[in-house]
Design an enzyme around this catalytic site. Structure first.
Site, PDB file in Angstrom:
ATOM      1  CG  HIS A   1      -1.792   1.168   1.392  1.00 18.71           C
ATOM      2  ND1 HIS A   1      -3.146   1.128   1.168  1.00 18.71           N
ATOM      3  CD2 HIS A   1      -1.516   2.447   1.768  1.00 18.71           C
ATOM      4  CE1 HIS A   1      -3.670   2.326   1.395  1.00 18.71           C
ATOM      5  NE2 HIS A   1      -2.695   3.145   1.766  1.00 18.71           N
ATOM      6  CD  GLU A   2       1.743   3.382   3.685  1.00 23.96           C
ATOM      7  OE1 GLU A   2       1.863   4.457   3.050  1.00 23.96           O
ATOM      8  OE2 GLU A   2       0.771   3.156   4.430  1.00 23.96           O
TER       9      GLU A   2
ATOM     10  CG  HIS B   1       0.224   6.122  -0.761  1.00 20.55           C
ATOM     11  ND1 HIS B   1      -0.880   6.559  -1.455  1.00 20.55           N
ATOM     12  CD2 HIS B   1      -0.236   5.681   0.448  1.00 20.55           C
ATOM     13  CE1 HIS B   1      -1.967   6.395  -0.709  1.00 20.55           C
ATOM     14  NE2 HIS B   1      -1.602   5.859   0.443  1.00 20.55           N
TER      15      HIS B   1
ATOM     16  CE1 TYR C   1      -7.864   6.554   3.696  1.00 21.98           C
ATOM     17  CE2 TYR C   1      -9.851   7.813   4.130  1.00 21.98           C
ATOM     18  CZ  TYR C   1      -8.482   7.755   4.014  1.00 21.98           C
ATOM     19  OH  TYR C   1      -7.738   8.882   4.227  1.00 21.98           O
TER      20      TYR C   1
ATOM     21  CG  HIS D   1      -5.948   6.617   0.184  1.00 22.12           C
ATOM     22  ND1 HIS D   1      -5.500   7.703   0.892  1.00 22.12           N
ATOM     23  CD2 HIS D   1      -5.306   5.536   0.706  1.00 22.12           C
ATOM     24  CE1 HIS D   1      -4.623   7.307   1.804  1.00 22.12           C
ATOM     25  NE2 HIS D   1      -4.487   6.000   1.712  1.00 22.12           N
TER      26      HIS D   1
END
Length: 566
Positions: free
Chosen positions: A255-256, A259, A312, A265
């Site tokens: 996930h990071e 980014h 999210y 997101h």
């Protein structure tokens, strides 16, 4: 659903302490949690996993049907590890009592397993809350000091329109050097598994940093799970930090990394209100801006992805444990998993970083020309020539790594395709970085036949200099066009497989020789590629594994040359 919830509650009663906590939120530790899990001795930071709240027996009896339907199924399914952590101090009598209930538990487990066979994707069993801070937005996107100052002064409106925000979303090369410093064992293992997903499913390669690598990612443990958005410019990426503190496990490192690759997101998309409803009354005070739509977020024309690793969780930033995001049209759609990259996550990466996995040219003399084909929903399809023009061809060619378009073609100039027609009424302005960002009909819809398949010829992105070039043979110093520049290729590891890729790329049948040590003169342009390793099946030399573009330990005395023949 009611039957399923009842079974889940009964299982929770048999396995869990009534005072234990458990919840699902997002990819980072909750700094406000006062019930940390026990962590391994090597974890140097306190764990901040919020495990939510179980119901007592009396509360279970008083639940009405609607409340039972809202119970999170996945929070109660896999309780093995959680049960062990809460029973370490029980006496021997309790253990014997638990053994007497094994048969009953097995029966409940079997029934629940049968009832959940249709669930193909579920949230992670243990998740953690997003972090917060003056220089962290949306829970895990790190700001530069300049961006943080702008955000503090003018909020989101001023930040997203500032030069400091727009210039910091750069793109990495396909090879990304990295180091690891101070990351605990569990999170380091999660990072290893995340990197393997990128290697297995995309063209990206994360490699240990070498002495001459300038730009690289350093994975650290700096309090929470966070990353900057996209590649930072210049010295800011030397190194660029990604934090994986205690609790950043499962696929949170992926996930990071997403980014860092430039991905927002999922629920920040401009079209998100068609797919989810934001319950503002349940959001913690001061955190509503985390749910803002990002107008600069690029969906790549991909469908909204409830199962994205970048979405999210249902109760992210909740002030009362109630949902802050409810999917449309059904509230029972799963959102917020942290177990793996979704299919569309992978496609998003490949569209941005691996154009050969999203677009190809078929039927021409080399990889620089042919019928335009698009990979969509697991198969290759074509582009209709309605409204197709020079600007569309320019975007396609530049996206695929060529300097520019040379010609565009209509009426199936390179033969008719056989797959679906994927794009129609393409209307690029010429400035888009990919055709997926251009205006068009909804992908997959059209009013065309394959006799209207579009084609292009692109200006070549490789050339042989200082030798001779004819229709039957070509030889000379290899120069390539990559990331907007022309330059030479170092001879380190360059072999006949790499030469064959080069010759096919130029439209020749095969390579007959590789010449090291500047056989056809030393170049004066930058050295762009080093340590080139090809399998032989790549469409372009820049698709082969190499050092990041522009990084090397060579001199022009090592410029490689190639001989191609038909």
């Amino acid at each position: 659903m009611i039957r399923l919830a009842l079974l889940v509650l009964l299982l929770a009663t048999a396995n869990c302490s009534p005072t234990s906590k458990r919840s699902w939120s997002g990819p980072g530790p909750d700094k406000n949690d006062d019930h940390p899990l026990a962590v391994k001795p090597e974890d140097k930071e306190e764990s901040n996993l919020d495990l939510g709240e179980e119901y007592t027996e009396d509360e279970k009896d008083n639940l009405d049907d609607d409340k039972k339907d809202e119970v999170n199924l996945d929070d109660n399914l896999d309780l093995g590890d959680y049960h062990d952590k809460n029973t370490d101090n029980k006496d021997e009598d309790d253990k014997n009592s638990n053994k007497d209930k094994d048969d009953e538990k097995d029966k409940f487990n079997t029934e629940i397993s049968d009832l959940t066979e249709e669930v193909t994707e579920t949230p992670a069993n243990i998740s953690v809350e997003y972090g917060s801070g003056k220089d962290v937005i949306e829970g895990d996107i790190k700001l530069t000091p300049e961006q943080a100052a702008i955000f503090k002064r003018g909020g989101w409106d001023e930040l997203v329109n500032s030069e400091a925000w727009l210039r910091n979303h750069g793109k990495w090369s396909r090879t990304i050097p990295y180091t690891i410093s101070g990351v605990a064992t569990r999170e380091r293992n999660a990072l290893t598994n995340s990197i393997k997903m990128f290697h297995d499913l995309t063209c990206l390669r994360f490699t240990p940093k070498l002495s001459y690598n300038r730009d690289y990612i350093q994975f650290v443990s700096r309090g929470g799970c966070w990353s900057y958005l996209g590649k930072r410019p210049g010295s800011y990426a030397r190194p660029q930090l990604v934090s994986l503190a205690s609790g950043c496990h499962l696929a949170v490192p992926a996930h990071e990394i997403m980014h860092a690759l430039g991905r927002f997101h999922e629920q920040s998309r401009a079209d998100r209100d068609r797919y989810v409803r934001i319950i503002t009354g349940n959001i913690r005070n001061g955190y509503a801006s985390n749910f803002r739509i990002q107008t600069t977020s690029d969906s790549q024309s991909l469908p909204y992805d409830y199962l994205s690793l970048m979405h999210y969780g249902r109760t992210a930033f909740s002030r009362n444990g109630q949902p802050t995001i409810v999917p449309r049209p059904s509230s029972f759609i799963t959102i917020g998993q942290r177990n793996r990259l979704s299919m569309y996550d992978v496609q998003h990466i490949n569209i941005r970083y691996c154009p050969e996995r999203a677009l190809r040219l078929v039927g021409g003399r080399g990889s620089y020309e042919g019928r335009v084909e698009v990979f969509w929903n697991g198969q290759w399809g074509t582009v209709c020539d309605d409204l197709f023009g020079t600007n569309d061809g320019r975007v396609i060619c530049k996206y695929m790594g060529f300097p520019d378009v040379a010609a565009t073609y209509y009426r199936a100039r390179f033969g008719r395709g056989t797959g679906p027609i994927v794009m129609d009424d393409l209307r690029c302005t010429g400035n888009e970085y990919s055709p997926f960002a251009c205006p068009m009909r909804t992908i997959g819809t059209h009013n065309c036949g394959h006799y209207e398949d579009a084609g292009v010829t692109c200006r070549k992105n490789a050339r042989l200099v200082g030798g001779r070039v004819t229709s039957s043979v070509a030889y000379g110093r290899l120069e390539v066009f990559a990331e907007g520049d022309w330059g030479t290729v170092c001879d380190d590891y360059f072999d006949i497989k790499a030469a064959n890729v080069t010759c096919h790329q130029l439209g020749y049948r095969r390579a007959s020789r590789v010449y090291p040590r500047a056989r056809y003169g030393q170049g004066t342009l930058p050295i762009l590629m080093d340590d080139v390793r090809c399998t032989g099946g790549e469409a372009q030399i820049t698709h082969c594994l190499s050092t990041p573009i522009g990084e090397h330990n060579c001199q022009h005395s090592e410029d490689v040359s190639v001989r191609c023949v038909n």
